[in-house]
Design an enzyme around this catalytic site. Structure first.
Site, PDB file in Angstrom:
ATOM      1  CG  ASP A 191      -2.154   0.863   1.007  1.00 30.16           C
ATOM      2  OD1 ASP A 191      -2.996   0.464   0.189  1.00 30.16           O
ATOM      3  OD2 ASP A 191      -2.292   1.926   1.644  1.00 30.16           O
ATOM      4  N   GLY A 192       0.312   2.329  -0.567  1.00 29.59           N
ATOM      5  CA  GLY A 192       0.989   3.616  -0.516  1.00 29.59           C
ATOM      6  C   GLY A 192       1.033   4.206   0.879  1.00 29.59           C
ATOM      7  CG  HIS A 193      -1.267   6.017   4.543  1.00 27.59           C
ATOM      8  ND1 HIS A 193      -0.822   5.558   5.774  1.00 27.59           N
ATOM      9  CD2 HIS A 193      -1.638   7.315   4.736  1.00 27.59           C
ATOM     10  CE1 HIS A 193      -0.918   6.526   6.664  1.00 27.59           C
ATOM     11  NE2 HIS A 193      -1.400   7.607   6.057  1.00 27.59           N
ATOM     12  CD  GLU A 322      -1.083  15.607   5.146  1.00 26.78           C
ATOM     13  OE1 GLU A 322      -0.984  14.364   5.235  1.00 26.78           O
ATOM     14  OE2 GLU A 322      -2.174  16.193   5.198  1.00 26.78           O
ATOM     15  CB  CYS A 419      -6.879  10.984   9.798  1.00 23.17           C
ATOM     16  SG  CYS A 419      -5.847  12.416   9.423  1.00 23.17           S
TER      17      CYS A 419
END
Length: 657
Positions: A191-193, A322, A419
């Site tokens: 996954d990218g995150h 970020e 989040c």
């Protein structure tokens, strides 16, 4: 893979074993229970007037066939529900609440109906792009979203014994194990995150199903390998991007995919992803004994804590992405310092303490907790910071300079990308898990928070009743209750903010000079019921200065007392805070303020203020006749800022020799 880690690892103490009774922290835990979790339930159901729409619960209803409509929100909107359920689970551990449990059960029923027969669960792709699932892992957070739901399922099962959500997340993980891997027909990617890595280890620990640990290790091992999975995936997809109509641009450093994880030397890219990745790496290192992963964790920890962390425990200095920028680049006014990033840093620190109890991890855990995390939420529990600046001028961040648009001078009611609020809730609701760990015959006390803990040391049941005066005074007291006399060690952390510590056992001084190991004073003796251990820590006001390579803080000083970083605010000191100057020899006095933020300690300082009235209209001057007026400056704990009228704030002030 290198050497293996010692099997004698520290074990965390579960939330069920801890009951917090603490003047400072009970306020926040009760706030989460009574205000934050109910408020967030209203927010994710779109019932908070004036707040940004969420759509999170309604998305599940649509995916379950219970409502008509279109998907709303970000591609990872499901995680708001998952984190809310996880926070609920932790609250139910410490206090059963039938009504709250029924709300959660009803939501779990909806989630079950939204799950596909294969086990796949993601409302965005179910509703909006069913043919596109698993085609854009770079951007679309499918495994990240699955990871948060897995964490919720584990937590809810541990809290209630109910298997419904646990069974749902096991099916999610089973599907992931089928879809991902190096066999023909599988996706050889990740996954990218990052997030699913640590979640899968939790699921493994709960179920004993080894494949969950193995797929977590697979994702960690695969990241950063060449050829690039993200490039191959983009090729298959025609280089489209989820977010706009342009061609996707892949910055491998942003995703921590520029090198295999064991070869990475510094924290780069999106800060939350870095620390979630590191938490997962530490988990896998602990469970597999992989020394090379531990060494990578240590190396990246050292880079973050010694070169890229704010004094508040904030990380991620750059709004663009970020992200971490580069060593010693720590701007105060354009900082990002996302609340989630500090929470992720706490997750990472907690896991490193299990691998090797060392006060440096607990010191950072404490710093982030007392400063950035609780600063991210207002005292009313209904307003939140996503970004945690160390310097704010409202007319600048609300003006035309877009470099400051991410910085807010007041906390927001909710966010489209929400989040941080549920992350704060789940951390504070589970705070008891971070206080202690046990390694063989030693009980480590990492955080000084009052309450009771019950442990088993071999066949002996031990109860410790901790009384803490933190964060206002440096006194901690432990009362011991045992079924029978027992020999064990109580390890008390010696914080980096105290240069002098005294330990007493039953009122008598206990020499710690030769029994201090990795920042913990080890009291190893035979204990009986009624024994008392005390820790007395000096808590002076400290003048903190940055490393000379932190250009933004050159010639400036910050104040810290105990675990708390302090700041100046316009409400106490008037506007134009950049005119304040703190002499090196000025008097600093601690005083109580019972009106602000429920009562706290402030620091009153003798300072100077640059006289601006006589400056005139000149933009620049060549003479040296700069007038300084003596003033009394007031510093308040950083966590308490922005609980009054909107105004300026600064952690760092100019220092005069």
């Amino acid at each position: 893979m290198g050497q293996t880690i010692s099997k004698d690892k520290a074990k965390p103490v579960s939330l069920k074993q801890v009951q917090i009774q603490d003047d400072f922290w009970n306020y926040y835990i009760n706030l989460v229970r009574d205000v934050v979790v109910p408020y967030q339930w209203e927010a994710i159901n779109d019932r908070v007037e004036g707040a940004e729409r969420s759509g999170a619960v309604n998305n599940f209803k649509i995916a379950a066939g219970l409502e008509k409509g279109d998907f709303y929100g970000f591609v990872f909107q499901d995680t708001d529900v998952a984190k809310w359920l996880e926070a609920v689970a932790y609250l139910l551990v410490t206090k059963r609440d039938a009504a709250l449990e029924q709300v959660a059960d009803d939501m779990i029923d909806i989630i079950g109906k939204a799950q596909q027969p294969s086990g796949y669960l993601n409302t965005y792709f179910t509703i909006k792009e069913p043919e596109a699932k698993w085609t854009n892992l770079t951007e679309c957070h499918e495994l990240y979203s699955a990871g948060h739901m897995i964490e919720a399922g584990v937590a809810y099962y541990q809290a209630t014994g109910k298997r419904k959500l646990l069974d749902i997340v096991c099916r999610i993980a089973d599907d992931i194990a089928v879809v991902f891997g190096d066999a023909p027909g599988q996706i050889a990617g990740y996954d990218g995150h990052q997030e699913v890595e640590l979640a899968l280890v939790k699921l493994y620990e709960t179920t004993g199903e080894r494949k969950y640990l193995e797929i977590s290790r697979y994702f960690i091992d695969k990241r950063g390998q060449q050829p690039s999975f993200f490039v191959e995936e983009a090729d298959r997809r025609g280089w489209t991007t989820h977010w706009n109509k342009n061609k996707i641009h892949i910055d491998h450093e942003y995703f921590q995919a520029h090198k295999p994880v064991r070869e990475q030397e510094a924290a780069v890219g999106h800060a939350v992803r870095v620390v979630y990745m590191l938490a997962g790496m530490a988990d896998v290192a602990r469970e597999t004994g992989d020394q090379s992963l531990l060494e990578a964790c240590r190396r990246l920890w050292d880079n973050i804590a010694s070169k890229q962390m704010y004094i508040t425990g904030g990380i991620g200095s750059m709004a663009h992405g970020e992200a971490f920028s580069f060593d010693y680049d720590l701007p105060n006014d354009t900082v990002y310092s996302e609340t989630c990033a500090s929470i992720g840093l706490i997750f990472f620190a907690h896991r490193m303490l299990q691998l090797e109890p060392n006060s440096r991890y607990a010191d950072v855990m404490e710093r982030a907790l007392y400063n950035t995390v609780i600063a991210g939420m207002s005292r009313d529990g209904r307003h939140f910071f996503y970004v945690n600046p160390l310097e704010v001028t409202p007319e600048v961040c609300e003006g035309r300079n877009k470099n400051f648009n991410h910085v807010k001078p007041v906390r927001q009611e909710w966010f489209g990308c929400a989040c941080c609020p549920p992350n704060i809730a789940r951390l504070l609701a589970s705070l008891g898990e971070y206080m202690y760990s046990v390694k063989e015959n030693t009980v480590y006390s990492h955080l000084y928070i009052g309450g009771q803990v019950e442990l088993m040391l071999g066949e002996t049941k031990l109860q410790l009743n901790q009384h803490s005066s933190m964060p206002w005074e440096g006194k901690v007291r432990y009362e011991v209750t045992l079924q029978q006399p027992a020999t064990f060690a109580l390890a008390l952390r010696l914080p980096d903010w105290s240069s002098k510590a005294e330990v007493l056992v039953n009122g008598k001084a206990y020499t710690i000079a030769n029994v201090t190991v990795d920042g913990y004073a080890i009291i190893d003796r035979q204990w009986i019921t009624g024994d008392v251990a005390e820790l007395v820590l000096e808590m002076p006001v400290m003048r903190v200065r940055s490393h000379p390579l932190v250009k933004q803080n050159a010639g400036k000083v910050a104040l810290q007392r105990g675990p708390l970083v302090y700041c100046v605010e316009e409400a106490d000191n008037g506007p134009q805070l950049q005119q304040l100057i703190l002499p090196q020899d000025s008097k600093l006095e601690v005083a109580s303020d019972e009106q602000l933020a429920g009562g706290l300690k402030v620091i009153n300082a003798e300072a100077f203020r640059l006289e601006i009235e006589e400056w005139g209209t000149q933009l620049y001057r060549t003479d040296s006749n700069i007038k300084l007026n003596p003033v009394d400056a007031t510093f308040i704990p950083y966590y308490a800022w922005a609980n009054r009228d909107k105004g300026e704030m600064s952690v760092w002030v100019k220092e005069r020799v």
